[in-house]
Design a protein around this motif. Sequence first.
Motif, mmCIF file in Angstrom:
data_model
loop_
_atom_site.group_PDB
_atom_site.id
_atom_site.type_symbol
_atom_site.label_atom_id
_atom_site.label_comp_id
_atom_site.label_asym_id
_atom_site.label_seq_id
_atom_site.Cartn_x
_atom_site.Cartn_y
_atom_site.Cartn_z
ATOM 1 N N ALA A 11 0.772 -1.217 0.000
ATOM 2 C CA ALA A 11 0.000 0.000 0.000
ATOM 3 C C ALA A 11 0.794 1.250 0.000
ATOM 4 O O ALA A 11 1.364 1.580 -0.950
ATOM 5 C CB ALA A 11 -0.933 -0.008 1.155
ATOM 6 N N TYR A 133 -3.733 3.596 8.924
ATOM 7 C CA TYR A 133 -4.372 2.485 8.230
ATOM 8 C C TYR A 133 -5.888 2.568 8.352
ATOM 9 O O TYR A 133 -6.427 3.141 9.307
ATOM 10 C CB TYR A 133 -3.918 1.146 8.806
ATOM 11 C CG TYR A 133 -2.523 0.730 8.408
ATOM 12 C CD1 TYR A 133 -2.305 -0.011 7.249
ATOM 13 C CD2 TYR A 133 -1.421 1.074 9.188
ATOM 14 C CE1 TYR A 133 -1.026 -0.409 6.877
ATOM 15 C CE2 TYR A 133 -0.137 0.682 8.816
ATOM 16 C CZ TYR A 133 0.048 -0.060 7.663
ATOM 17 O OH TYR A 133 1.309 -0.446 7.292
ATOM 18 N N THR A 139 -11.377 -3.883 3.518
ATOM 19 C CA THR A 139 -10.562 -2.704 3.203
ATOM 20 C C THR A 139 -9.540 -3.035 2.114
ATOM 21 O O THR A 139 -9.330 -2.249 1.185
ATOM 22 C CB THR A 139 -9.832 -2.175 4.451
ATOM 23 O OG1 THR A 139 -9.154 -3.262 5.097
ATOM 24 C CG2 THR A 139 -10.819 -1.523 5.414
ATOM 25 N N ALA A 140 -8.904 -4.206 2.228
ATOM 26 C CA ALA A 140 -7.922 -4.611 1.228
ATOM 27 C C ALA A 140 -8.551 -5.457 0.131
ATOM 28 O O ALA A 140 -8.179 -5.363 -1.035
ATOM 29 C CB ALA A 140 -6.775 -5.375 1.895
ATOM 30 N N THR A 434 1.419 -1.789 -1.489
ATOM 31 C CA THR A 434 1.456 -2.237 -0.096
ATOM 32 C C THR A 434 2.712 -3.049 0.169
ATOM 33 O O THR A 434 3.372 -3.518 -0.757
ATOM 34 C CB THR A 434 0.223 -3.103 0.254
ATOM 35 O OG1 THR A 434 0.195 -4.230 -0.607
ATOM 36 C CG2 THR A 434 -1.057 -2.305 0.112
ATOM 37 N N ASP A 438 1.206 -7.230 4.699
ATOM 38 C CA ASP A 438 0.806 -6.066 5.495
ATOM 39 C C ASP A 438 -0.702 -5.862 5.563
ATOM 40 O O ASP A 438 -1.176 -5.121 6.406
ATOM 41 C CB ASP A 438 1.464 -4.805 4.918
ATOM 42 C CG ASP A 438 1.467 -3.641 5.900
ATOM 43 O OD1 ASP A 438 1.638 -3.896 7.105
ATOM 44 O OD2 ASP A 438 1.296 -2.497 5.456
ATOM 45 N N THR A 439 -1.468 -6.484 4.662
ATOM 46 C CA THR A 439 -2.898 -6.182 4.591
ATOM 47 C C THR A 439 -3.767 -7.203 5.327
ATOM 48 O O THR A 439 -4.891 -6.894 5.700
ATOM 49 C CB THR A 439 -3.362 -6.110 3.133
ATOM 50 O OG1 THR A 439 -3.180 -7.388 2.515
ATOM 51 C CG2 THR A 439 -2.591 -5.049 2.367
ATOM 52 N N ALA A 441 -5.426 -9.626 4.154
ATOM 53 C CA ALA A 441 -6.641 -9.971 3.421
ATOM 54 C C ALA A 441 -7.002 -11.421 3.715
ATOM 55 O O ALA A 441 -6.144 -12.297 3.740
ATOM 56 C CB ALA A 441 -6.419 -9.768 1.931
ATOM 57 N N GLU A 446 -7.807 -7.188 9.055
ATOM 58 C CA GLU A 446 -7.511 -6.734 7.698
ATOM 59 C C GLU A 446 -7.376 -5.214 7.657
ATOM 60 O O GLU A 446 -8.131 -4.500 8.311
ATOM 61 C CB GLU A 446 -8.632 -7.188 6.757
ATOM 62 C CG GLU A 446 -8.416 -6.804 5.308
ATOM 63 C CD GLU A 446 -9.549 -7.281 4.412
ATOM 64 O OE1 GLU A 446 -9.659 -6.788 3.273
ATOM 65 O OE2 GLU A 446 -10.347 -8.140 4.859
ATOM 66 N N LYS A 447 -6.418 -4.742 6.872
ATOM 67 C CA LYS A 447 -6.176 -3.296 6.844
ATOM 68 C C LYS A 447 -5.601 -2.890 5.496
ATOM 69 O O LYS A 447 -5.099 -3.724 4.729
ATOM 70 C CB LYS A 447 -5.211 -2.882 7.954
ATOM 71 C CG LYS A 447 -3.818 -3.497 7.832
ATOM 72 C CD LYS A 447 -2.904 -3.073 8.981
ATOM 73 C CE LYS A 447 -1.508 -3.671 8.829
ATOM 74 N NZ LYS A 447 -0.582 -3.233 9.886
ATOM 75 N N LEU A 448 -5.655 -1.584 5.240
ATOM 76 C CA LEU A 448 -5.079 -0.997 4.041
ATOM 77 C C LEU A 448 -4.579 0.387 4.402
ATOM 78 O O LEU A 448 -5.271 1.128 5.103
ATOM 79 C CB LEU A 448 -6.127 -0.896 2.931
ATOM 80 C CG LEU A 448 -5.632 -0.371 1.584
ATOM 81 C CD1 LEU A 448 -4.828 -1.452 0.863
ATOM 82 C CD2 LEU A 448 -6.805 0.072 0.720
#
Length: 469
Positions: A11, A133, A139-140, A434, A438-439, A441, A446-448
């Motif tokens: 990301a 984030y 999000t991802a 990204t 790191d995401t 998914a 879960e994050k972005l």
Amino acid sequence: MRAARTLRPLAALIALGLTATTAVAGPPGPPMQTRELGEAMAMLRHAISVPTVKGNHQVPALAAYLADKLKEGGFAADDVQIIPVGETAALVARYRGTGHGKPIYLSGHMDVVAAKRSDWTRDPFTLIQENGYLYGRGTADMKTADVVLVETLIRLKREGFKPSRDIVLLLSGDEETDMATTRELARRYHDAEFLLNADAGGGTLDPASGKPVVYQIQAAEKTYADFRITFTSPGGHSSEPSPDNAIYRLSHAIDKVAAYAFPPMINDITRASLRATGQHTPGALGQAMLRFAAHPDDAQAAATISADPAYVGQIRTTCVATMLQGGHALNALPQSASVNVNCRIFPGTPVASVRETLTKVIDDPTATITVLDPKPVESPASPLRPDVIAAVTEAVHARFPGVEIVPGMSAGASDSMYFRNAGVPCYGTDAAFTKPDDTFAHGLNEKLPASEVGAGLQFWHQVLTKLAK
């Protein structure tokens, strides 16, 4: 998406605040107003709050919400359609052009993998911005991209953009599970110049420095197939053990499958991807990528790559046990036992040949091996189009000048496979950069990076105005 993309989405350099107009490295792309960013964030908050998990019957609700936004943004009601399929649905929106050439398809999916609140640090169905984030299920993968596509089309309407060809948004509703909506969309929509899939490809950042490393255009993906391996026996009372035990025979078969490695393979797409990735990967792994790209018969290089779960799928067909079922009572010998073996098959390898290999590896004539529905779809790699490569390169370089653009292969399935099978060239062009792993998914928390919302709005505006002008 059923599997992590190869150069896994990476990301942003530094997570940027969502109140600014997207500060990025290098020359600015087309101006992106606070209005578009605010609208996209409002849509994303709502989209994350709708638990579009299989069995919740919520995909139609999200489809209706996005359809309303498109109509409010200038789309005629006749150009926005919701297609019910069982408990889920697909969303189609047509941005009408001046009629020169076949349309461009834009692909994404509205459903998400299940998430239990008790397992997560934060509520998975509440969008939370923290430490740069965005947290929340989808999000991802991939409600952020869905919202960015919708907002980009609304922005183009607002600007009065007149594309030379139609742009058709195709959002499926069960990509993570049955793909019934994907099959229906591909049945109805298969006459396009090409398809851009926001659920594949994307950019990679160095995990230590955060600097951009490479951007991958997904031009191929592996075939997804599930095989059920079953053993049966007469059963009986558990106080009278018999060597003919279905669970024991199954366990021996699983051990054999686990120990087997399919032979290394390479094609032009994976060769280019490994060469580019190897140049930016330190240590033995990077050196192995470069050696294998040059000499695919280098067994030591193949072994080094295969030892990394993120890259083994780039050079081999992989098969792994994912679910077990056996027995019928605590005090009875099992009458049957079975395992699901999930395979990601290298392009060009027939599904039947993988089944034959499993049969040989198990080496037990009493085993029954069944290919599960939906039947696997073998889709060819898409030819690399200079216009797509040029448009994506220009958009990426507007943000990160000089970043290498390479073709890539996804280790798992996306909606593209049905469209490729129908003859539509498909290209994974996720806007996000990204860091590896790191995401999360499909996983917990879960994050972005927050910066990717604004960056995505810029990317897609530039790509579409270039390709559909």
